[in-house]
Design a protein around this motif. Structure first.
Motif, PDB file in Angstrom:
ATOM      1  N   THR A   1     101.148  68.925 107.860  1.00  0.00           N
ATOM      2  CA  THR A   1     101.111  69.890 106.655  1.00  0.00           C
ATOM      3  C   THR A   1      99.547  69.832 106.131  1.00  0.00           C
ATOM      4  O   THR A   1      98.833  68.926 106.268  1.00  0.00           O
ATOM      5  N   VAL A   2      99.097  71.342 106.524  1.00  0.00           N
ATOM      6  CA  VAL A   2      97.646  71.380 106.050  1.00  0.00           C
ATOM      7  C   VAL A   2      97.567  72.045 104.654  1.00  0.00           C
ATOM      8  O   VAL A   2      98.425  73.016 104.297  1.00  0.00           O
ATOM      9  N   THR A   3      96.543  71.496 103.721  1.00  0.00           N
ATOM     10  CA  THR A   3      96.179  71.920 102.624  1.00  0.00           C
ATOM     11  C   THR A   3      94.822  72.701 102.813  1.00  0.00           C
ATOM     12  O   THR A   3      93.978  71.999 103.080  1.00  0.00           O
ATOM     13  N   VAL A   4      94.841  73.628 102.235  1.00  0.00           N
ATOM     14  CA  VAL A   4      93.467  74.550 101.978  1.00  0.00           C
ATOM     15  C   VAL A   4      93.135  74.609 100.566  1.00  0.00           C
ATOM     16  O   VAL A   4      94.132  75.177  99.630  1.00  0.00           O
ATOM     17  N   THR A   5      91.839  74.668 100.120  1.00  0.00           N
ATOM     18  CA  THR A   5      91.387  74.936  98.686  1.00  0.00           C
ATOM     19  C   THR A   5      90.105  75.779  99.037  1.00  0.00           C
ATOM     20  O   THR A   5      89.547  75.251  99.839  1.00  0.00           O
ATOM     21  N   VAL A   6      90.363  76.861  98.456  1.00  0.00           N
ATOM     22  CA  VAL A   6      89.401  77.787  98.440  1.00  0.00           C
ATOM     23  C   VAL A   6      88.442  77.973  97.251  1.00  0.00           C
ATOM     24  O   VAL A   6      89.143  78.015  96.256  1.00  0.00           O
ATOM     25  N   THR A   7      87.298  78.150  97.436  1.00  0.00           N
ATOM     26  CA  THR A   7      86.330  78.432  96.098  1.00  0.00           C
ATOM     27  C   THR A   7      85.727  79.686  96.013  1.00  0.00           C
ATOM     28  O   THR A   7      85.174  80.199  97.106  1.00  0.00           O
TER      29      THR A   7
ATOM     30  N   ASN B   1      93.903  77.351  90.142  1.00  0.00           N
ATOM     31  CA  ASN B   1      93.610  75.829  89.353  1.00  0.00           C
ATOM     32  C   ASN B   1      92.597  76.135  88.047  1.00  0.00           C
ATOM     33  O   ASN B   1      92.363  75.249  87.390  1.00  0.00           O
ATOM     34  N   GLY B   2      92.134  77.541  88.034  1.00  0.00           N
ATOM     35  CA  GLY B   2      91.493  77.901  86.614  1.00  0.00           C
ATOM     36  C   GLY B   2      90.068  77.562  86.789  1.00  0.00           C
ATOM     37  O   GLY B   2      89.321  77.813  85.619  1.00  0.00           O
ATOM     38  N   ASP B   3      89.509  76.926  87.880  1.00  0.00           N
ATOM     39  CA  ASP B   3      87.888  76.573  87.965  1.00  0.00           C
ATOM     40  C   ASP B   3      87.327  77.376  88.986  1.00  0.00           C
ATOM     41  O   ASP B   3      86.340  76.711  89.382  1.00  0.00           O
ATOM     42  N   GLY B   4      87.939  78.393  89.508  1.00  0.00           N
ATOM     43  CA  GLY B   4      87.396  78.887  90.856  1.00  0.00           C
ATOM     44  C   GLY B   4      87.674  78.302  91.848  1.00  0.00           C
ATOM     45  O   GLY B   4      87.302  78.806  93.100  1.00  0.00           O
ATOM     46  N   THR B   5      88.814  77.524  91.949  1.00  0.00           N
ATOM     47  CA  THR B   5      89.356  77.037  93.092  1.00  0.00           C
ATOM     48  C   THR B   5      90.914  77.530  93.326  1.00  0.00           C
ATOM     49  O   THR B   5      91.410  77.583  92.059  1.00  0.00           O
ATOM     50  N   TYR B   6      91.435  77.462  94.588  1.00  0.00           N
ATOM     51  CA  TYR B   6      92.759  78.058  94.730  1.00  0.00           C
ATOM     52  C   TYR B   6      93.283  77.342  95.914  1.00  0.00           C
ATOM     53  O   TYR B   6      92.616  77.136  97.103  1.00  0.00           O
TER      54      TYR B   6
END
Length: 289
Positions: free
Chosen positions: A203-209, A231-236
């Motif tokens: 399972t791969v988790t990606v966090t985009v800024t 996430n409300g802080d510019g990250t998704y």
């Protein structure tokens, strides 16, 4: 040596040979994700969502969307170096540019029944996306003593930018049980042996800024089209299954401006990064093929 070469010398034959090699490797020249006409259903994620503050009165609430591509172009650009004793280049940096022209189509939620789409209304926005990927090619033999030919040594990620885009991606963090890395430059070459590699069933988790806190950021993988959690802080953030069978694959992230989806008067505004990866047991070599 790194001596340059007259771009006209040998160019026709070598360009044709390289184009042939790359065309025979569709796993690199076509990501199979971005220009797919599959719909993205945003209803579960966006139910009750609101447009950005200050948005016009023409705001909409999207239910699903898709891209319709009516015109495609493709061209290769070549830069040669490292000539051999015969004056033939042994290294080439190749840039593949593709252009997609069409429409970005949005079906809004039915105001009378919020659980259903308003299929009588389709909002169409002109679309012009520019797709770019770089390849590092080496003219080397398939085995010692055999005749050299052009083979892929490295490839960049893919960057897709809409015309007049303001959307940006700053970084993409990729995490799995065995990997945690942050990618910041889609134009950088990735050597084949250093391509992202995941275990089967990972399972791969990606966090985009991105620079904005109200973008709609999407994850593309195989036939999966899903909105990442804001996430409300510019990250998704979101997750995808790496897969079971070995081979070259891609996953992509796509940042869309809030107005692209929530304002029927705003222009289509998009930025996407698409990355290659392989599963453990997949191709592991310095060159392809």
């Amino acid at each position: 040596s790194n001596n340059g070469v007259n771009p006209q010398a040998h160019s026709t034959g070598e360009e044709a040979a390289i184009t042939g090699s790359l065309t025979a490797a569709p796993e690199f020249t076509n990501d199979g994700l971005f220009d797919d006409a599959a719909t993205t259903n945003l209803a579960p994620a966006l139910r009750g969502a609101h447009p950005a503050p200050g948005a016009a009165d023409v705001a909409i609430e999207p239910f699903f969307f898709w891209r319709s591509i009516t015109h495609r172009t493709r061209n290769f650009e070549f830069a040669f170096a490292d000539t051999d004793t015969a004056g033939i280049p042994t290294t080439a940096v190749v840039t593949l540019r593709r252009t997609f022209i069409g429409t970005f189509n949005i079906v809004p939620r039915d105001s009378a029944n919020p659980n259903l789409p308003d299929t009588e209304r389709v909002i169409q926005k002109p679309l012009e996306d520019r797709w770019v990927r770089r390849f590092l090619m080496k003219r080397v033999p398939l085995m010692p003593g055999s005749r050299p030919f052009w083979r892929l040594a490295a490839a960049s990620a893919i960057e897709v930018t809409s015309k007049n885009a303001t959307s940006r991606i700053t970084s993409v963090r990729v995490q799995s049980a065995t990997k945690d890395t942050t990618l910041t430059d889609p134009a950088a070459f990735i050597l084949l042996r250093r391509t992202l590699r995941f275990a089967s069933n990972d399972t791969v988790t990606v966090t985009v800024t991105t620079p904005r806190t109200d973008d709609v950021v999407l994850l593309y993988h195989h036939d999966r089209r899903a909105r990442l959690t804001n996430n409300g802080d510019g990250t998704y953030t979101g997750k995808f299954p790496a897969g079971v069978f070995s081979g070259w694959r891609h996953f992509g992230v796509n940042a869309l401006s809030n107005g692209t989806l929530f304002d029927d008067a705003a222009a289509y505004d998009s930025k996407a990064w698409i990355f290659p990866y392989v599963l453990v047991g997949g191709p592991d070599s310095d060159y392809w093929p």
